[in-house]
Design a protein around this motif. Sequence first.
Motif, PDB file in Angstrom:
ATOM      1  N   TRP A  34      33.029  15.477  -4.550  1.00  0.00           N
ATOM      2  CA  TRP A  34      33.149  15.804  -5.972  1.00  0.00           C
ATOM      3  C   TRP A  34      31.779  16.062  -6.584  1.00  0.00           C
ATOM      4  O   TRP A  34      30.792  15.450  -6.154  1.00  0.00           O
ATOM      5  N   PRO A  35      31.651  16.968  -7.545  1.00  0.00           N
ATOM      6  CA  PRO A  35      32.706  17.875  -8.024  1.00  0.00           C
ATOM      7  C   PRO A  35      33.044  18.910  -6.957  1.00  0.00           C
ATOM      8  O   PRO A  35      32.146  19.428  -6.289  1.00  0.00           O
ATOM      9  N   PRO A  36      34.330  19.198  -6.756  1.00  0.00           N
ATOM     10  CA  PRO A  36      34.743  20.052  -5.632  1.00  0.00           C
ATOM     11  C   PRO A  36      34.222  21.485  -5.765  1.00  0.00           C
ATOM     12  O   PRO A  36      34.624  22.225  -6.662  1.00  0.00           O
ATOM     13  N   GLN A  37      33.343  21.836  -4.829  1.00  0.00           N
ATOM     14  CA  GLN A  37      32.728  23.162  -4.870  1.00  0.00           C
ATOM     15  C   GLN A  37      33.718  24.274  -4.576  1.00  0.00           C
ATOM     16  O   GLN A  37      33.519  25.427  -4.960  1.00  0.00           O
ATOM     17  N   ALA A  38      34.806  23.933  -3.881  1.00  0.00           N
ATOM     18  CA  ALA A  38      35.801  24.947  -3.529  1.00  0.00           C
ATOM     19  C   ALA A  38      36.588  25.449  -4.731  1.00  0.00           C
ATOM     20  O   ALA A  38      37.369  26.404  -4.603  1.00  0.00           O
ATOM     21  N   LEU A  39      36.393  24.835  -5.903  1.00  0.00           N
ATOM     22  CA  LEU A  39      37.027  25.350  -7.119  1.00  0.00           C
ATOM     23  C   LEU A  39      36.125  26.300  -7.885  1.00  0.00           C
ATOM     24  O   LEU A  39      36.559  26.884  -8.893  1.00  0.00           O
ATOM     25  N   LEU A  40      34.902  26.482  -7.427  1.00  0.00           N
ATOM     26  CA  LEU A  40      33.984  27.386  -8.117  1.00  0.00           C
ATOM     27  C   LEU A  40      34.292  28.841  -7.756  1.00  0.00           C
ATOM     28  O   LEU A  40      34.446  29.168  -6.571  1.00  0.00           O
ATOM     29  N   PRO A  41      34.378  29.728  -8.742  1.00  0.00           N
ATOM     30  CA  PRO A  41      34.677  31.135  -8.437  1.00  0.00           C
ATOM     31  C   PRO A  41      33.734  31.744  -7.405  1.00  0.00           C
ATOM     32  O   PRO A  41      34.167  32.524  -6.543  1.00  0.00           O
ATOM     33  N   TYR A  63      35.899  19.520 -13.944  1.00  0.00           N
ATOM     34  CA  TYR A  63      35.726  20.800 -14.621  1.00  0.00           C
ATOM     35  C   TYR A  63      36.548  20.848 -15.901  1.00  0.00           C
ATOM     36  O   TYR A  63      37.604  20.219 -16.010  1.00  0.00           O
ATOM     37  N   SER A  64      36.065  21.627 -16.850  1.00  0.00           N
ATOM     38  CA  SER A  64      36.766  21.794 -18.122  1.00  0.00           C
ATOM     39  C   SER A  64      37.980  22.701 -17.933  1.00  0.00           C
ATOM     40  O   SER A  64      38.073  23.441 -16.941  1.00  0.00           O
ATOM     41  N   PRO A  65      38.916  22.677 -18.881  1.00  0.00           N
ATOM     42  CA  PRO A  65      40.050  23.605 -18.804  1.00  0.00           C
ATOM     43  C   PRO A  65      39.593  25.063 -18.734  1.00  0.00           C
ATOM     44  O   PRO A  65      40.215  25.875 -18.036  1.00  0.00           O
ATOM     45  N   GLU A  66      38.510  25.400 -19.435  1.00  0.00           N
ATOM     46  CA  GLU A  66      38.007  26.775 -19.408  1.00  0.00           C
ATOM     47  C   GLU A  66      37.486  27.133 -18.019  1.00  0.00           C
ATOM     48  O   GLU A  66      37.734  28.248 -17.515  1.00  0.00           O
ATOM     49  N   GLU A  67      36.795  26.194 -17.375  1.00  0.00           N
ATOM     50  CA  GLU A  67      36.301  26.447 -16.021  1.00  0.00           C
ATOM     51  C   GLU A  67      37.457  26.568 -15.025  1.00  0.00           C
ATOM     52  O   GLU A  67      37.429  27.415 -14.122  1.00  0.00           O
ATOM     53  N   LEU A  68      38.477  25.749 -15.196  1.00  0.00           N
ATOM     54  CA  LEU A  68      39.650  25.861 -14.328  1.00  0.00           C
ATOM     55  C   LEU A  68      40.373  27.186 -14.567  1.00  0.00           C
ATOM     56  O   LEU A  68      40.945  27.766 -13.628  1.00  0.00           O
ATOM     57  N   GLY A  69      40.328  27.683 -15.799  1.00  0.00           N
ATOM     58  CA  GLY A  69      40.893  28.996 -16.074  1.00  0.00           C
ATOM     59  C   GLY A  69      40.180  30.084 -15.286  1.00  0.00           C
ATOM     60  O   GLY A  69      40.815  31.033 -14.798  1.00  0.00           O
ATOM     61  N   GLU A  70      38.864  29.945 -15.134  1.00  0.00           N
ATOM     62  CA  GLU A  70      38.109  30.907 -14.328  1.00  0.00           C
ATOM     63  C   GLU A  70      38.478  30.780 -12.848  1.00  0.00           C
ATOM     64  O   GLU A  70      38.555  31.790 -12.128  1.00  0.00           O
ATOM     65  N   THR A  71      38.746  29.560 -12.410  1.00  0.00           N
ATOM     66  CA  THR A  71      39.173  29.348 -11.021  1.00  0.00           C
ATOM     67  C   THR A  71      40.488  30.060 -10.747  1.00  0.00           C
ATOM     68  O   THR A  71      40.620  30.790  -9.752  1.00  0.00           O
ATOM     69  N   VAL A  72      41.484  29.847 -11.604  1.00  0.00           N
ATOM     70  CA  VAL A  72      42.794  30.456 -11.338  1.00  0.00           C
ATOM     71  C   VAL A  72      42.734  31.971 -11.502  1.00  0.00           C
ATOM     72  O   VAL A  72      43.453  32.704 -10.793  1.00  0.00           O
ATOM     73  N   ALA A  73      41.884  32.463 -12.392  1.00  0.00           N
ATOM     74  CA  ALA A  73      41.735  33.915 -12.529  1.00  0.00           C
ATOM     75  C   ALA A  73      41.135  34.512 -11.254  1.00  0.00           C
ATOM     76  O   ALA A  73      41.535  35.599 -10.810  1.00  0.00           O
ATOM     77  N   THR A  74      40.193  33.796 -10.663  1.00  0.00           N
ATOM     78  CA  THR A  74      39.586  34.272  -9.414  1.00  0.00           C
ATOM     79  C   THR A  74      40.614  34.284  -8.289  1.00  0.00           C
ATOM     80  O   THR A  74      40.703  35.248  -7.518  1.00  0.00           O
ATOM     81  N   LEU A  75      41.414  33.236  -8.201  1.00  0.00           N
ATOM     82  CA  LEU A  75      42.455  33.193  -7.166  1.00  0.00           C
ATOM     83  C   LEU A  75      43.465  34.320  -7.363  1.00  0.00           C
ATOM     84  O   LEU A  75      43.918  34.943  -6.396  1.00  0.00           O
ATOM     85  N   ARG A  76      43.800  34.590  -8.613  1.00  0.00           N
ATOM     86  CA  ARG A  76      44.751  35.675  -8.892  1.00  0.00           C
ATOM     87  C   ARG A  76      44.168  37.025  -8.457  1.00  0.00           C
ATOM     88  O   ARG A  76      44.858  37.838  -7.835  1.00  0.00           O
ATOM     89  N   ARG A  77      42.898  37.222  -8.736  1.00  0.00           N
ATOM     90  CA  ARG A  77      42.252  38.476  -8.332  1.00  0.00           C
ATOM     91  C   ARG A  77      42.169  38.597  -6.811  1.00  0.00           C
ATOM     92  O   ARG A  77      42.340  39.678  -6.244  1.00  0.00           O
ATOM     93  N   LEU A  78      41.951  37.483  -6.140  1.00  0.00           N
ATOM     94  CA  LEU A  78      41.855  37.487  -4.677  1.00  0.00           C
ATOM     95  C   LEU A  78      43.222  37.490  -3.997  1.00  0.00           C
ATOM     96  O   LEU A  78      43.302  37.586  -2.772  1.00  0.00           O
TER      97      LEU A  78
END
Length: 350
Positions: A34-41, A63-78
């Motif tokens: 922790w903090p889990p690097q695999a959640l970073l875009p 991570y903040s909700p905004e940072e997690l939003g960037e994570t899920v957006a990256t996964l969606r793009r990938l």
Amino acid sequence: MPSAHPYVAAVADPRAVRLLGDPPVPGAPEGQWWPPQALLPAWLDAHAAEFDLVHLHFGMESYSPEELGETVATLRRLKRPLVYTVHDLENPQLSSQEEHRAALAVLTAAAAELITLTDSADAEVRREYGRSTTVIPHPTLLASATSPVGTPHATTRVGVHLRDLRPNIDGVGTVATLVRAVADLRAEGARVEAVVRMNERVRDAEAAASIGLLAADADGVTIERGSRMDDDELERWLSDLDACLLPYRHGTQSGWAELCFDLAVPVIGTRVGHIAAQHPRDFHAFAVGDPIALARAITDATAPAWSTPGSPRRAEEVARRRADRSAERDAVRDAHLRVYRRALRTAAAA
């Protein structure tokens, strides 16, 4: 993730699932995930060819909700699906839950598949976040071939481990209630004692001092302070108890309740979250501030013959549960594999 967590290893079938190692955390000691690097875009972009999906269990509070939003957006793009196990509808590491609930809203909306551990937790997710989940019970985390069954002793021993007094542990309220319950039981002639354990290093030194004062002159109550126990030490400590008292003021589910079940140690706890739903027949409820209810819970929890440490009945019960839980772990792994396949099909069709 995190792959280093024993729960994650327990639910992943090594014959069909390859867990990537937790990326090293800059500046952190070796082995800290922790903090889990695999959640970073940036990490997700750089390693997209190495994974098919992300399964998140723990570490989201990093991570903040905004940072997690960037994570899920990256996964969606990938086009990599997210599977999320909702372990914590309330985060035990936090006092205020507002940001945690905002993060839950981000993750539950974005996940291709959601998992919970109990039917009642599933109902809460449906009610609060409008998503259904797949209910898969918590598997055993015991890996050794044998389990301790405790050492016989002359009294009924109730233990509570306050660990490092993290925010969801009501150490002062629990110990105050326990001291009064033990006094009442002993006044009635019961041969009962309580052991209260805390780590040497705690987050709330003032609470630790208050707990020490509460127990200082309490007949039949002992305070233990020591370093953080490893898994084997904890199993031995728990196995010497006739019942384990859980000191939670808030929470969702409990790995301690699962470990106690595996070791045939009855659980006494407050009705927070969904802990009572994990193993209802082994759970005995009380309320902080109600020593009469706690005394009754202690009496009920320690009535079965198999609750006695070191007894043949305890050994038989531990062996029976070990066999049942081994088969259950296979079923848990199969259920996770089905969830992963559904998530991958959904991503492929998007």
